[in-house]
Structure formats: C-alpha cells, structure tokens
Design a protein around this motif. Structure first.
Motif, PDB file in Angstrom:
ATOM      1  N   ILE A  49       0.833  -1.206   0.000  1.00  0.00           N
ATOM      2  CA  ILE A  49       0.000   0.000   0.000  1.00  0.00           C
ATOM      3  C   ILE A  49       0.866   1.254   0.000  1.00  0.00           C
ATOM      4  CG2 ILE A  49      -1.628   1.350   1.382  1.00  0.00           C
ATOM      5  CD1 ILE A  49      -2.794  -1.358   2.339  1.00  0.00           C
ATOM      6  N   ILE A  50       1.922   1.267   0.796  1.00  0.00           N
ATOM      7  CA  ILE A  50       2.700   2.481   1.019  1.00  0.00           C
ATOM      8  C   ILE A  50       3.684   2.791  -0.108  1.00  0.00           C
ATOM      9  CG2 ILE A  50       4.462   3.491   2.515  1.00  0.00           C
ATOM     10  CD1 ILE A  50       2.991   2.270   4.859  1.00  0.00           C
ATOM     11  N   VAL A  51       4.397   1.805  -0.610  1.00  0.00           N
ATOM     12  CA  VAL A  51       5.456   2.061  -1.591  1.00  0.00           C
ATOM     13  C   VAL A  51       4.944   2.777  -2.846  1.00  0.00           C
ATOM     14  CG1 VAL A  51       7.130   0.953  -3.132  1.00  0.00           C
ATOM     15  CG2 VAL A  51       7.018   0.308  -0.729  1.00  0.00           C
ATOM     16  N   PRO A  52       3.839   2.376  -3.457  1.00  0.00           N
ATOM     17  CA  PRO A  52       3.361   3.139  -4.622  1.00  0.00           C
ATOM     18  C   PRO A  52       3.001   4.589  -4.271  1.00  0.00           C
ATOM     19  CG  PRO A  52       2.303   0.998  -4.553  1.00  0.00           C
ATOM     20  CD  PRO A  52       3.045   1.150  -3.261  1.00  0.00           C
ATOM     21  N   MET A  53       2.508   4.821  -3.059  1.00  0.00           N
ATOM     22  CA  MET A  53       2.167   6.182  -2.654  1.00  0.00           C
ATOM     23  C   MET A  53       3.420   7.040  -2.477  1.00  0.00           C
ATOM     24  SD  MET A  53      -0.841   5.237   0.044  1.00  0.00           S
ATOM     25  CE  MET A  53      -1.068   6.881   0.629  1.00  0.00           C
ATOM     26  N   ILE A  54       4.523   6.422  -2.095  1.00  0.00           N
ATOM     27  CA  ILE A  54       5.772   7.150  -1.908  1.00  0.00           C
ATOM     28  C   ILE A  54       6.446   7.422  -3.253  1.00  0.00           C
ATOM     29  CG2 ILE A  54       8.127   6.966  -1.000  1.00  0.00           C
ATOM     30  CD1 ILE A  54       6.928   5.367   1.342  1.00  0.00           C
ATOM     31  N   LEU A  55       6.535   6.412  -4.089  1.00  0.00           N
ATOM     32  CA  LEU A  55       7.271   6.539  -5.348  1.00  0.00           C
ATOM     33  C   LEU A  55       6.490   7.246  -6.454  1.00  0.00           C
ATOM     34  CD1 LEU A  55       8.981   3.042  -5.483  1.00  0.00           C
ATOM     35  CD2 LEU A  55       9.895   5.201  -4.597  1.00  0.00           C
ATOM     36  N   SER A  56       5.170   7.170  -6.390  1.00  0.00           N
ATOM     37  CA  SER A  56       4.338   7.805  -7.408  1.00  0.00           C
ATOM     38  C   SER A  56       3.151   8.496  -6.730  1.00  0.00           C
ATOM     39  CB  SER A  56       3.854   6.751  -8.400  1.00  0.00           C
ATOM     40  OG  SER A  56       3.050   7.331  -9.372  1.00  0.00           O
ATOM     41  N   PRO A  57       3.402   9.606  -6.042  1.00  0.00           N
ATOM     42  CA  PRO A  57       2.341  10.234  -5.240  1.00  0.00           C
ATOM     43  C   PRO A  57       1.158  10.763  -6.048  1.00  0.00           C
ATOM     44  CG  PRO A  57       4.296  11.622  -5.284  1.00  0.00           C
ATOM     45  CD  PRO A  57       4.658  10.341  -5.950  1.00  0.00           C
ATOM     46  N   HIS A  58       1.371  11.078  -7.316  1.00  0.00           N
ATOM     47  CA  HIS A  58       0.262  11.570  -8.132  1.00  0.00           C
ATOM     48  C   HIS A  58      -0.344  10.481  -9.000  1.00  0.00           C
ATOM     49  CE1 HIS A  58       2.562  15.257  -7.127  1.00  0.00           C
ATOM     50  NE2 HIS A  58       1.345  15.629  -6.803  1.00  0.00           N
ATOM     51  N   GLY A  59       0.142   9.259  -8.859  1.00  0.00           N
ATOM     52  CA  GLY A  59      -0.444   8.115  -9.537  1.00  0.00           C
ATOM     53  C   GLY A  59      -0.139   7.991 -11.011  1.00  0.00           C
ATOM     54  N   LYS A  60       0.786   8.777 -11.522  1.00  0.00           N
ATOM     55  CA  LYS A  60       1.052   8.727 -12.955  1.00  0.00           C
ATOM     56  C   LYS A  60       2.384   8.071 -13.263  1.00  0.00           C
ATOM     57  CE  LYS A  60      -1.935  12.517 -14.011  1.00  0.00           C
ATOM     58  NZ  LYS A  60      -2.124  13.891 -13.987  1.00  0.00           N
ATOM     59  N   GLU A  61       3.459   8.639 -12.756  1.00  0.00           N
ATOM     60  CA  GLU A  61       4.785   8.110 -13.053  1.00  0.00           C
ATOM     61  C   GLU A  61       5.658   8.225 -11.815  1.00  0.00           C
ATOM     62  OE1 GLU A  61       6.544  12.124 -15.130  1.00  0.00           O
ATOM     63  OE2 GLU A  61       5.332  10.757 -16.319  1.00  0.00           O
ATOM     64  N   LEU A  62       6.800   7.558 -11.846  1.00  0.00           N
ATOM     65  CA  LEU A  62       7.710   7.613 -10.707  1.00  0.00           C
ATOM     66  C   LEU A  62       8.254   9.026 -10.525  1.00  0.00           C
ATOM     67  CD1 LEU A  62       9.812   4.352 -11.136  1.00  0.00           C
ATOM     68  CD2 LEU A  62       7.984   4.785  -9.511  1.00  0.00           C
ATOM     69  N   GLU A  63       8.302   9.452  -9.283  1.00  0.00           N
ATOM     70  CA  GLU A  63       8.869  10.763  -8.963  1.00  0.00           C
ATOM     71  C   GLU A  63      10.037  10.545  -8.014  1.00  0.00           C
ATOM     72  OE1 GLU A  63       6.087  13.828  -7.842  1.00  0.00           O
ATOM     73  OE2 GLU A  63       4.537  12.942  -9.093  1.00  0.00           O
ATOM     74  N   LEU A  64      11.178  10.200  -8.577  1.00  0.00           N
ATOM     75  CA  LEU A  64      12.366   9.906  -7.790  1.00  0.00           C
ATOM     76  C   LEU A  64      13.275  11.132  -7.751  1.00  0.00           C
ATOM     77  CD1 LEU A  64      13.091   6.343  -9.185  1.00  0.00           C
ATOM     78  CD2 LEU A  64      11.842   6.953  -7.121  1.00  0.00           C
ATOM     79  N   SER A  65      12.798  12.187  -7.096  1.00  0.00           N
ATOM     80  CA  SER A  65      13.592  13.408  -6.988  1.00  0.00           C
ATOM     81  C   SER A  65      13.401  14.027  -5.603  1.00  0.00           C
ATOM     82  CB  SER A  65      13.180  14.412  -8.066  1.00  0.00           C
ATOM     83  OG  SER A  65      11.924  14.996  -7.748  1.00  0.00           O
ATOM     84  N   TRP A  66      14.215  15.027  -5.336  1.00  0.00           N
ATOM     85  CA  TRP A  66      14.122  15.706  -4.038  1.00  0.00           C
ATOM     86  C   TRP A  66      12.850  16.533  -3.939  1.00  0.00           C
ATOM     87  CZ3 TRP A  66      13.927  20.992  -4.170  1.00  0.00           C
ATOM     88  CH2 TRP A  66      14.303  21.594  -5.364  1.00  0.00           C
ATOM     89  N   ARG A  67      12.139  16.717  -5.035  1.00  0.00           N
ATOM     90  CA  ARG A  67      10.888  17.489  -5.015  1.00  0.00           C
ATOM     91  C   ARG A  67       9.682  16.635  -4.609  1.00  0.00           C
ATOM     92  NH1 ARG A  67      10.967  22.398  -6.689  1.00  0.00           N
ATOM     93  NH2 ARG A  67       8.786  22.404  -7.312  1.00  0.00           N
ATOM     94  N   ASN A  68       9.908  15.393  -4.283  1.00  0.00           N
ATOM     95  CA  ASN A  68       8.855  14.479  -3.833  1.00  0.00           C
ATOM     96  C   ASN A  68       8.909  14.403  -2.302  1.00  0.00           C
ATOM     97  OD1 ASN A  68       7.223  12.347  -3.147  1.00  0.00           O
ATOM     98  ND2 ASN A  68       8.052  10.936  -4.659  1.00  0.00           N
ATOM     99  N   PRO A  69       8.019  15.131  -1.607  1.00  0.00           N
ATOM    100  CA  PRO A  69       8.080  15.149  -0.138  1.00  0.00           C
ATOM    101  C   PRO A  69       7.830  13.779   0.495  1.00  0.00           C
ATOM    102  CG  PRO A  69       6.239  16.482  -0.934  1.00  0.00           C
ATOM    103  CD  PRO A  69       6.982  16.001  -2.127  1.00  0.00           C
ATOM    104  N   GLN A  70       7.013  12.940  -0.145  1.00  0.00           N
ATOM    105  CA  GLN A  70       6.776  11.599   0.389  1.00  0.00           C
ATOM    106  C   GLN A  70       8.063  10.777   0.388  1.00  0.00           C
ATOM    107  OE1 GLN A  70       4.718  13.227  -1.650  1.00  0.00           O
ATOM    108  NE2 GLN A  70       2.612  12.544  -1.454  1.00  0.00           N
ATOM    109  N   LEU A  71       8.818  10.865  -0.687  1.00  0.00           N
ATOM    110  CA  LEU A  71      10.058  10.109  -0.805  1.00  0.00           C
ATOM    111  C   LEU A  71      11.110  10.609   0.179  1.00  0.00           C
ATOM    112  CD1 LEU A  71      11.686   7.943  -2.261  1.00  0.00           C
ATOM    113  CD2 LEU A  71      12.311   9.656  -3.968  1.00  0.00           C
TER     114      LEU A  71
END
Length: 106
Positions: A49-71
């Motif tokens: 449940i948690i990992v997809p919410m962290i890696l793709s918070p907007h549900g579209k694509e991976l957001e692996l950057s410092w601009r992703n507060p969840q990550l």
C-alpha cells in the motif's frame, strides 16, 4: 449500482472470512511453516500500500527526486528507524519532515 454491489460483495466476503475464524476456532491447526509465513502478511500488505504512494504520489509516473516530499520523508523515517528503533520518534520526525518539505516546495 455496480459499485454498490461490489462494496456489498466485499463486505460479505470479509464477514465470511472473519466468521469462519471464530466458528472453526481451535479445530483448525496450521503447520509451523504456514504460521511463520502468515507472520509476514501484515508487513507485506502495508508495504504494497505504502510504496506506490511514496514513489508515485500523483499516480502517474515515478517521482524519484528531491521534489517528492513523500520520498524524502520516507527516506528520513527509514534511516531514523534503522538507527533508533523507536516508532513514535520515527512517526513524528517523518511527519515533520514531510509537512516541512511540502511547505518549502510551495
């Protein structure tokens, strides 16, 4: 209508599964290997449940950057938990980092 039937169906299935546990009680014995495997179910479900919410918070694509507060918050929380092993501290610091990071980005 389909959504209502789906929700009702899920409720019935959930009730039946839980009711079977109470009805059968001690009459069913699990093997040691199955008991050991079942110990991992909560961790596995929570991770799924948690990992997809962290890696793709907007549900579209991976957001692996410092601009992703969840990550960022999850990384800080995971490192803190590994060091301190204190759950409450990890939760408080993780939430603080998340909201602070989100505020700084806006």
């Amino acid at each position: 209508m389909n959504i209502t039937l789906t929700i009702l169906g899920m409720a019935v299935i959930t009730f039946l599964v839980k009711a079977l546990i109470f009805i059968l009680g001690d009459r069913v014995a699990f093997s040691g290997n199955l008991k050991k495997a079942l110990e991992f179910v909560p961790v596995t479900v929570l991770t799924a449940i948690i990992v997809p919410m962290i890696l793709s918070p907007h549900g579209k694509e991976l957001e692996l950057s410092w601009r992703n507060p969840q990550l960022v918050a999850a990384t800080v929380a995971a490192l803190l938990c590994a060091v301190t092993r204190h759950q409450l501290t990890t939760i408080i610091v993780g939430l603080t980092v998340f909201f602070s990071w989100q505020y700084m980005l806006s």
